[in-house]
Design a protein around this motif. Structure first.
Motif, PDB file in Angstrom:
ATOM      1  N   THR A  44      -4.211   6.296  -2.880  1.00  0.00           N
ATOM      2  CA  THR A  44      -3.307   5.579  -2.775  1.00  0.00           C
ATOM      3  C   THR A  44      -4.382   3.801  -3.214  1.00  0.00           C
ATOM      4  OG1 THR A  44      -4.694   6.288  -0.684  1.00  0.00           O
ATOM      5  CG2 THR A  44      -3.634   4.239  -0.716  1.00  0.00           C
ATOM      6  N   THR A  73      -5.355  12.746  -3.387  1.00  0.00           N
ATOM      7  CA  THR A  73      -4.930  12.244  -3.193  1.00  0.00           C
ATOM      8  C   THR A  73      -4.951  10.229  -3.586  1.00  0.00           C
ATOM      9  OG1 THR A  73      -4.338  12.833  -1.221  1.00  0.00           O
ATOM     10  CG2 THR A  73      -4.240  10.593  -0.745  1.00  0.00           C
ATOM     11  N   VAL A 102       1.058  -1.202   0.077  1.00  0.00           N
ATOM     12  CA  VAL A 102      -0.400  -0.310  -0.336  1.00  0.00           C
ATOM     13  C   VAL A 102       0.764   1.010   0.018  1.00  0.00           C
ATOM     14  CG1 VAL A 102      -0.297  -0.023   2.133  1.00  0.00           C
ATOM     15  CG2 VAL A 102      -1.512   0.819   0.953  1.00  0.00           C
ATOM     16  N   SER A 103       0.325   1.925  -0.990  1.00  0.00           N
ATOM     17  CA  SER A 103       1.565   3.945  -0.890  1.00  0.00           C
ATOM     18  C   SER A 103       0.318   4.388  -1.171  1.00  0.00           C
ATOM     19  CB  SER A 103       2.224   3.125  -2.107  1.00  0.00           C
ATOM     20  OG  SER A 103       3.323   4.588  -2.026  1.00  0.00           O
ATOM     21  N   THR A 104       0.710   5.451  -0.972  1.00  0.00           N
ATOM     22  CA  THR A 104      -0.184   6.777  -1.081  1.00  0.00           C
ATOM     23  C   THR A 104       0.555   7.853  -1.680  1.00  0.00           C
ATOM     24  OG1 THR A 104      -2.165   8.050  -0.152  1.00  0.00           O
ATOM     25  CG2 THR A 104      -0.338   7.912   1.373  1.00  0.00           C
ATOM     26  N   ASP A 105      -0.057   9.074  -2.130  1.00  0.00           N
ATOM     27  CA  ASP A 105       0.590  10.330  -2.467  1.00  0.00           C
ATOM     28  C   ASP A 105      -0.681  10.933  -3.305  1.00  0.00           C
ATOM     29  OD1 ASP A 105       3.512  10.198  -3.923  1.00  0.00           O
ATOM     30  OD2 ASP A 105       2.399  10.221  -6.224  1.00  0.00           O
ATOM     31  N   THR A 106       0.179  12.673  -3.203  1.00  0.00           N
ATOM     32  CA  THR A 106      -1.096  13.306  -2.860  1.00  0.00           C
ATOM     33  C   THR A 106      -0.432  14.944  -4.132  1.00  0.00           C
ATOM     34  OG1 THR A 106      -1.918  13.383  -0.789  1.00  0.00           O
ATOM     35  CG2 THR A 106      -1.368  15.256  -1.589  1.00  0.00           C
TER      36      THR A 106
END
Lengths: 319, 319
Positions: free
Chosen positions: B139, B137, B47-51
């Protein structure tokens, strides 16, 4: 670190303020620091995401940074509870102005970590960016551990409707904060930091609940989602609701309306509400109504409740 | 819907614009619309998140809404690729001003859906809120399907360093856009929408890669993360890099510097780069250097490269 601004620190220094001393749950294979975190689940993954925006969902003059950090995690993990899942990890995206005090930033991070501890989840990653306004997005990764998800659909005529957690506290708190007051303290505190009944989603699932939702928009609005998804009528019994003293005090102070309104239309406490076969309601849950055959709607004492369109529009912040 | 603003529509109408006609991958047990989505994975979850923030990571006068939607998904899914995982689903949080045109909103949603199709992932949920500035954002939920994650640590002396995808295209595009030009078109398009080599993370894992990362901060910076995590020296061979014609044209037009700089320090193309035991580099990957025993650093042709602190500070937007 008094007086220092976020723009004075490098990205990696800031990330260290968040991740320093982070614990790691047993289901976390790999925590923050690589391209992605890795979690080991026992069953299907439940995932939900929730965003809070400064001056829309919170105000810095009403809530401390610690409160905001706690609330952002609590509101999101409650969605996993509402599926009957157990939160395992969260990732947190934080966008902040460069002129924000480092102290606010580190207090926020401490709040996130504190609520992760309360909820039994691990902070496993995130992103950090600049923006004109504080924007927080939390995504929860939760484990169904072999169980079916508890959906909004599934309520059956004859079911008991029951909730666990708190109703109307945050709404009463928002009502007084909106008018410039800071008391009764109990409701103001409730508005700042919800207390979802962690673990009760699994309890509901194990008890055989037919459906479940968390109360974020207001009890009538959220039960309306269940009524629509399940194509049933829900009838609440107003005599089953206990109005806490601080809610009575707020209603009396603010014009003498019926304090039940906070419980029926106030969100943000993130109680869990669902329906159970008769006799299957777990201890700690309060029966407040019944599921009937009939048009998809929510009644109170057999009648369409006399409130305007229910939900956060009343007592929640605009969004 | 020309002229209409986001504030003119209700939340559910807007959500319908995003979710209408959404497909659902075979690993999606439950898509958008309940408290959480449910995914069925074959192995561990990555799992990874990016804004992405308006005027920090993108500009509305440089990129269409469709481009921004595509880029937000691509940049995030690339992080899952970099673990050797296969993207299964994404959740997207979108915060927008009320006065935003509905057309921008629906074009963005179309871009998100288009890139989800490219990447083979399903859009399974999200959140929609108001803010003063557009903040996105994403994810990603990805499946390791029984494999170990490809971490940054793991490079071993003797390994070949190889990449797959594109290097320096987005940076060259940003260089011309920053100076008010819109050509060469190929690099401008690359700046607007990256083309991560979807599926190549798994290929690298199956080939026995020792480590992997996606190039988001710049090749030198990201290989620096590998060098630090693996405690190895990485030596790049400049003769192995092919400088594409548009990159040469940009360097010549903008002052005659060495166009290799775009490939060494430009991020945002989201190539994958890692190290492999000799002879194990998969087809479609380009060997550009070697892993040596030595201090944790990245060299070019045996020397510390003569660029300032590497990475996005040069060619990426400020953040």
């Amino acid at each position: 670190m008094s007086g220092r601004r976020v723009a004075d620190l490098g990205e990696f220094e800031l990330i260290d303020l968040i991740t320093a001393g982070l614990g790691r749950g047993e289901q976390v294979v790999l925590g923050a620091g690589d391209d992605a975190a890795v979690l080991r689940l026992r069953g299907d993954l439940a995932v939900s995401t929730d965003t809070m925006v400064e001056n829309v969902h919170f105000r810095r003059d009403w809530s401390s940074a610690h409160d905001v950090g706690r609330k952002s995690v609590a509101a999101c993990v409650a969605d996993a509870e509402a599926m009957g899942a157990t939160g395992v990890g969260v990732v947190v995206s934080l966008s902040v102005p460069g002129e924000l005090e480092v102290e606010w930033f580190s207090d926020f991070a401490a709040g996130v970590r504190a609520e992760c501890d309360n909820a039994g989840v691990s902070l496993v990653g995130g992103d950090l960016t600049r923006a004109e306004q504080i924007v927080i997005t939390v995504t929860v990764l939760a484990d169904l551990a072999g169980r079916e998800p508890l959906r909004r659909a599934g309520a059956q005529p004859g079911d008991d409707v029951a909730f666990c957690g708190r109703l109307g506290w945050a709404a009463a708190g928002l009502a007084v904060l909106s008018r410039g007051f800071r008391s009764p303290r109990a409701v103001v505190v409730a508005q700042r930091v919800p207390e979802p009944p962690y673990g009760q989603g699994v309890v509901a699932a194990q008890a055989g609940a037919h459906c479940l939702i968390d109360v974020s928009d207001g009890l009538l609005a959220d039960l309306g989602h269940i009524a629509a998804a399940s194509q049933v009528q829900i009838d609440l019994d107003s005599s089953r609701f206990e109005i806490a003293e601080p809610q009575q005090a707020v209603a009396a102070a603010l014009g003498g309306g019926n304090p039940l309104i906070y419980q029926l239309t106030g969100g943000e406490d993130h109680a869990l509400v669902g329906s159970f076969p008769p006799g299957r309601v777990p201890s700690g849950w309060t029966v407040i109504g019944r599921v009937n055959d009939g048009p998809a709607q929510v009644l109170v004492d057999g009648a369409v409740p006399d409130v305007e369109a229910a939900g956060w529009q009343h007592f929640g912040p605009a969004r």
